[in-house]
Design an enzyme around this catalytic site. Structure first.
Site, PDB file in Angstrom:
ATOM      1  N   GLU A 154       0.785  -1.237   0.000  1.00 38.20           N
ATOM      2  CA  GLU A 154       0.000   0.000   0.000  1.00 38.20           C
ATOM      3  C   GLU A 154       0.818   1.290   0.000  1.00 38.20           C
ATOM      4  O   GLU A 154       0.676   2.137   0.892  1.00 38.20           O
ATOM      5  CB  GLU A 154      -0.960   0.023   1.195  1.00 38.20           C
ATOM      6  CG  GLU A 154      -2.027  -1.051   1.129  1.00 38.20           C
ATOM      7  CD  GLU A 154      -3.026  -0.964   2.288  1.00 38.20           C
ATOM      8  OE1 GLU A 154      -2.761  -0.222   3.265  1.00 38.20           O
ATOM      9  OE2 GLU A 154      -4.065  -1.636   2.222  1.00 38.20           O
ATOM     10  N   GLU A 158      -6.483  -8.031   0.049  1.00 39.05           N
ATOM     11  CA  GLU A 158      -7.108  -7.613   1.312  1.00 39.05           C
ATOM     12  C   GLU A 158      -8.577  -7.256   1.071  1.00 39.05           C
ATOM     13  O   GLU A 158      -8.901  -6.543   0.121  1.00 39.05           O
ATOM     14  CB  GLU A 158      -6.393  -6.398   1.929  1.00 39.05           C
ATOM     15  CG  GLU A 158      -5.008  -6.679   2.491  1.00 39.05           C
ATOM     16  CD  GLU A 158      -4.448  -5.499   3.278  1.00 39.05           C
ATOM     17  OE1 GLU A 158      -5.243  -4.682   3.779  1.00 39.05           O
ATOM     18  OE2 GLU A 158      -3.209  -5.394   3.393  1.00 39.05           O
TER      19      GLU A 158
END
Length: 757
Positions: free
Chosen positions: A519, A623
């Site tokens: 991320e 995720e």
């Protein structure tokens, strides 16, 4: 009282020489004391005095009897200046009346015993106590003047022809009388005013006769008797012995507790401390310092691969296991993930801490500012950080974890870890290298149960996103800021060492995916810089021999924006993380609309990304969760509130939510229902959660597969795959689902499920 002659016989028994010395020294002492303390000149032959009146032996004996009896009667009228001598008394001894200044018994009590009388005069304390009975009320006032008191004194008289005076005998008699009177007297003024101590003999309230002097009482009150002192020493000794016993017991119990901790499961076998070189003792290579040695090779070695230790690994491994009968064994080729997507789960919060996953590790006063692993380690200090975090590593994930993952019908596991498992820099407070051993053991446990591994470097030097799960919340120091380029190079160095290690033969089958950076927040970073770093990292990993598919993050900049970037790199996979609760628009969706969006909206995004003409190409979804609120404690950062109830204060006007964001967008929005235990969920709410999870699974399987976030949490069941299975809000087997977005989605409001909780 015995007759006078009897006392004479007693006195004659004393040695004459001693009597003479005592008499002489006594006279000299009292002359000096009287002269010094009372300014009274010692009497001499030429000194003035009242006429001397001799007393007979009988009179003297009578007087002695009165003194010894403690009462001398006095007339109520004023005393005459003299008392006439009785005619029939012998003149052997004479009694003289001497006028002295009257002194209060209270003052007499305050004077030292030696200064109370001289060799020429003696005041009877007994008489002093008794005389107050004849005072008037005015005379009783302490401040009122009192009349002079006549004090009797025994003086030497000239011996007559008939009676010779033995002065030594008289002096000896005086000393005896003083001793008797001293034992019997208590100040009358003290007794009258109620100031005497009942515990002291002769005091008011005493049951006994008065035989103690005031000076003795004072000394007795100031200095404890010997038996009390002895008692105190005994008590102190006992207390010391008890203290020693307590300390010894505490040490023994502490050692016993240490030996009964989970570390007891460790098996060092025949390994002895001497097998560890002195230079390595106490380091991460010393197995005697490990919290847990289960399934680890404890034979010391300092051998490394890629400058990373292999200590803890066994030389043999077995890749013949398959997670289930739907997928091949590890030593068999998986095939194309576009046709056989992965079904996995994350081990979030294990080797990279997140406050909302394990809030017990961050249970501190908010004013201390402990919001991430950086601040936690700084607060705890190196020693406590080591013991706290290694215990967490050893207990939060165990072999049972991997067994349960396999039993849930999953076939992959994503393991987030941080750069300090490899290296620390500058003033990093992180726990260096300890998590490395647990990462290696976790991979071996995954191998044992046929689970393939997705390695995810979750935290890079400098922080790639400024979020707490990168290690340090706040500024982004990776490819940004003063040390941005330095930290980018450090990140490449970490990957250089990691990729050399994981290029070993033992990892070629089990390592399915190798992540570069989790991320990166590309909306705040240079897109060109991130893309360039990703290309360099991919080439480095490939050149070091890693065969796994390499993963990079989408950076939240929109899937269509990746079209045309990073082309020409086979097996470089784009990683997308999909949540409805971190977006101020999506979180407002009703229960029905959330499921519809998962089935249509996210399916459409997957298809756009997978098509190189509209997106990047190979895409995975590493995720996601079934949570429909952001109510979990610390989920949006420690102390930042949540969007659902309108308390999310991020300090950024573009992302904050200061008004309720639940579907009704009014004050009725509440986190009570969402934060309740899974056992308290209504049947309708469970139905929604299960359908929402299965809708996402269906959508993400359009790409390269999915990994649920996360396997377990301390208190957030909507984020825990393990707890979701137990509650029935996740399918018992990930590959066997009831809902596949091929049927209508019901309106859960009809079943009584409110939109506000």
């Amino acid at each position: 009282m015995a007759p006078y002659d009897d006392r004479d016989r007693d006195r004659d028994r004393e040695p004459k020489e001693r009597r003479r010395r005592e008499s002489d020294s006594h006279r000299k002492h009292h002359r000096r004391r009287t002269s010094r303390d009372h300014d009274v000149e010692p009497r001499s032959e030429g000194s003035r005095s009242r006429p001397r009146h001799g007393l007979s032996i009988d009179a003297l004996a009578h007087l002695d009897e009165l003194n010894a009896g403690g009462h001398i009667p006095e007339p109520s009228q004023a005393r005459k200046p003299e008392r006439k001598r009785r005619k029939h008394q012998s003149r052997r001894h004479e009694y003289e009346i001497v006028d002295t200044e009257y002194e209060s018994p209270r003052r007499e009590r305050a004077r030292p015993p030696e200064a109370r009388y001289s060799d020429r005069e003696y005041d009877s304390p007994r008489r002093t106590r008794r005389v107050h009975n004849d005072y008037s009320e005015s005379e009783r006032e302490l401040e009122s003047p009192r009349r002079p008191r006549r004090t009797r004194a025994y003086v030497e008289t000239e011996a007559t022809d008939d009676d010779t005076v033995d002065y030594a005998q008289i002096e000896r008699e005086r000393r005896r009388r003083r001793k008797r009177e001293k034992k019997r007297n208590v100040s009358g003024a003290i007794a009258e005013e109620g100031r005497s101590t009942p515990q002291i003999r002769g005091g008011v309230g005493s049951q006994q006769s008065s035989y103690d002097s005031i000076e003795y009482e004072k000394a007795k009150g100031q200095s404890p008797p010997r038996w009390k002192k002895k008692k105190r020493w005994i008590i102190a000794g006992i207390a010391l012995v008890l203290l020693i016993i307590i300390i010894v017991v505490a040490v023994v119990v502490s050692k016993k507790n240490a030996s009964t901790q989970p570390k007891k499961e460790s098996d060092l076998g025949s390994i002895t401390p001497d097998s560890v070189p002195t230079s390595a003792r106490g380091s991460y290579l010393d197995p005697f310092t490990w919290y847990d040695t289960t399934d680890l090779n404890v034979t010391y070695t300092n051998e490394t691969v890629g400058d990373l230790p292999i200590m803890g690994l066994f030389t043999d491994w077995d890749d013949s296991k398959a997670a289930n009968d739907k997928v091949p064994a590890i030593n068999k080729a998986w095939g194309a993930y576009a046709k056989k997507p992965a079904r996995g789960v994350n081990l979030g919060g294990w080797l990279s801490l997140e406050p909302w996953i394990t809030p017990s590790l961050f249970n501190y006063d908010i004013r201390l500012g402990i919001v991430d692993e950086w601040t936690l380690a700084n607060h705890l200090g190196p020693k406590t950080t080591a013991t706290t975090l290694e215990k967490h590593y050893a207990t939060f994930v165990t072999e049972q974890t991997f067994k349960e993952i396999r039993d849930a019908g999953l076939d992959h596991v994503r393991i987030p870890y941080s750069y300090w498992a490899v290296q620390t820099y500058d003033n990093d407070p992180y726990l260096f290298r300890i998590s490395w051993r647990y990462l290696l053991r976790g991979i071996e446990w995954a191998r044992k149960y046929g689970l393939r591994v997705n390695l995810d470097l979750h935290a890079l030097p400098g922080s790639q996103n400024g979020w707490n799960h990168s290690g340090r919340q706040g500024a982004i120091g990776w490819l940004n800021g003063t040390d941005g380029d330095l930290n980018a190079k450090r990140s490449l160095d970490v990957h250089d060492r990691l990729s050399k290690f994981f290029a070993q033969d033992r990892y070629k089958n089990i390592l399915a995916f190798y992540g570069l950076a989790n991320e990166p927040q590309m909306v705040r970073l240079s897109v060109e810089a991130v893309v360039s770093w990703t290309e360099e990292a991919f080439k480095l990993v490939r050149s070091n021999g890693v065969k796994a598919q390499v993963v990079f993050g989408d950076g939240f900049m929109g899937l269509e924006n990746w079209q045309g970037k990073l082309t020409g790199y086979p097996d470089l996979i784009l990683d997308v993380h999909q949540y409805v609760i971190f977006n101020n628009d999506l979180i407002k969706f009703t229960h029905k609309k959330k499921i519809d969006y998962a089935c249509t909206g996210w399916t459409q995004q997957a298809q756009v990304s997978l098509d190189t003409s509209t997106g990047y190409g190979p895409t995975m979804f590493a995720e996601w969760s079934q949570a429909d609120t952001d109510c979990a404690k610390h989920l949006t950062n420690v102390g930042w509130g949540n969007r659902w109830t309108g308390t999310y204060d991020s300090g950024n006007s573009s992302s904050e939510a200061l008004t309720p964001m639940c579907p009704t967008t009014d004050p009725s929005c509440s986190c009570d229902g969402a934060n309740a235990g899974a056992g308290d969920y209504s049947d309708e709410y469970k139905k929604f959660l299960l359908m929402f999870a299965e809708a996402q699974m269906t959508s993400f399987e359009k790409g390269y597969g999915w990994w649920y976030w996360t396997w377990d949490t301390e208190s957030s069941p909507q984020w825990s795959y393990r707890q979701g299975l137990a509650a029935g809000i996740l399918p018992a087997k990930a590959y066997d689902r009831d809902f596949n977005c091929d049927s209508d989605v019901p309106d859960f409001g009809d079943g009584g499920l409110v939109e506000t909780y």
